[in-house]
Design an enzyme around this catalytic site. Sequence first.
Site, PDB file in Angstrom:
ATOM      1  N   ASP A   9       0.482  -1.084   0.102  1.00 41.70           N
ATOM      2  CA  ASP A   9       0.414   0.363  -0.458  1.00 41.70           C
ATOM      3  C   ASP A   9       0.940   1.718  -0.168  1.00 41.70           C
ATOM      4  OD1 ASP A   9      -2.982   0.578   1.888  1.00 41.70           O
ATOM      5  OD2 ASP A   9      -1.836   1.890   0.557  1.00 41.70           O
ATOM      6  N   ASP A 109      -2.576   3.319  -5.772  1.00 40.49           N
ATOM      7  CA  ASP A 109      -2.078   2.681  -5.034  1.00 40.49           C
ATOM      8  C   ASP A 109      -1.790   1.838  -4.232  1.00 40.49           C
ATOM      9  OD1 ASP A 109      -4.563   2.377  -3.442  1.00 40.49           O
ATOM     10  OD2 ASP A 109      -3.644   3.883  -1.567  1.00 40.49           O
ATOM     11  N   GLU A 110      -2.575   0.251  -4.393  1.00 40.87           N
ATOM     12  CA  GLU A 110      -1.964  -0.873  -3.558  1.00 40.87           C
ATOM     13  C   GLU A 110      -2.285  -2.046  -4.404  1.00 40.87           C
ATOM     14  OE1 GLU A 110      -5.804  -2.551  -1.143  1.00 40.87           O
ATOM     15  OE2 GLU A 110      -6.636  -0.171  -1.586  1.00 40.87           O
TER      16      GLU A 110
END
Length: 366
Positions: A9, A109-110
Amino acid sequence: LDRVVGHIDLDYFYAQVEEVQDSSIKSRPVIVCVFSGRSEDSGVVSTANYKARELGVHSGMPISIAKKKLLGSDPVVIPMDHKKYEIVSERIMQDVADNVDIIESTGIDEAFFDLTSSTGGDYSQGRKLAESIKQSIMRKENLTCSIGLGRSKVVAKLGSDMAKPGGLIVVLPESTESFLRDLPVAKLYGVGPKTASSLKELGIDTIGELARADPQNLESKFGRKLSGYLVASSKGEDDDPVKAGSEPTQFSRVITLKKDTRDAREAFSQLADAVTSLQDKLSSTNKSFRTITAVGILTDLSAHTKSKTFEAPVNNAMIIGENARTLFEDLSRSVDKDFRRVGIRISGLADNIDQKSLSEFLQPAR
DNA sequence: TCGCCCTCCTC
DNA sequence: CCATGTGAGGGCGA
């Protein structure tokens, strides 16, 4: 053999990208905002850096409220630039992909990743790999991230969440039960406010209590799928594999109207850019769709939809516009309040069978 | 299977 | 007027 599953993350991602591109703002509260355009400061905070969070600002907070909280603390207010973050994200995810067996992106974002075969199930090797991924991202992008490692997706995700910001948490298979036991159920991926409150009514507050609950009882309350998932994940045993390269199943565009209205033509006219954008998305991904849905969010924030499904996939640009208009007329007759936001969704996506792929199919390249 | 609704995820 | 935008997935009645 235990799986070695990771979840990465990128910390307060959009705001961190802005900090990296202008290091002079790092010492100040930074908020990246989505301005809806209906008034000067209408819209929400998408991401806040930790300086802003310390002052009580968080994602989803109205911009005007965030600004009040940041009054006098020299805040940096930046409109969201999705393209910019996408470019950074793609570079980073490619870097991660180069260092893992399988990667499954789950957002800008992950991502989940799998290290089972490259580590042979050895968690100390897994830890070293995770550390080198973190270092690589720091070296190449000057960005911090958080990583969780565990025997399943649920455990890995909880790990990365607890590791924030900038940490690494490795949950050994034999420590999984004690790791999960006292955590609140709401921490579980897939358990939001509604499910958490239903569980609370059953006297279930922690993941340990969930693991001891009667599966029959859970099934009657939550249905087969969700209850099965809850039971497995409460023991850290969800068997959902890390899947590479999944295809999107829907595209949508939603806008906030300049002014609330129930007039379908007015709503539709403000959707012109959204229609174009969806058409671009369809052609750039070389997809067709079968279902088109008009979405209306009313002044009370309730959501309403009308949809139409075609017998066969279509990708004609004009079809989106014409059908959306009709569906909005239909929708506007069925609601009893004005629209605040409106959107269009296309789903049932399929790959185009274009001339090129058709000829390749008929006459495979040699 | 379709149409609609609900819940959830992230920032 | 404080309340964005994108996408996944499941339940359920018809």
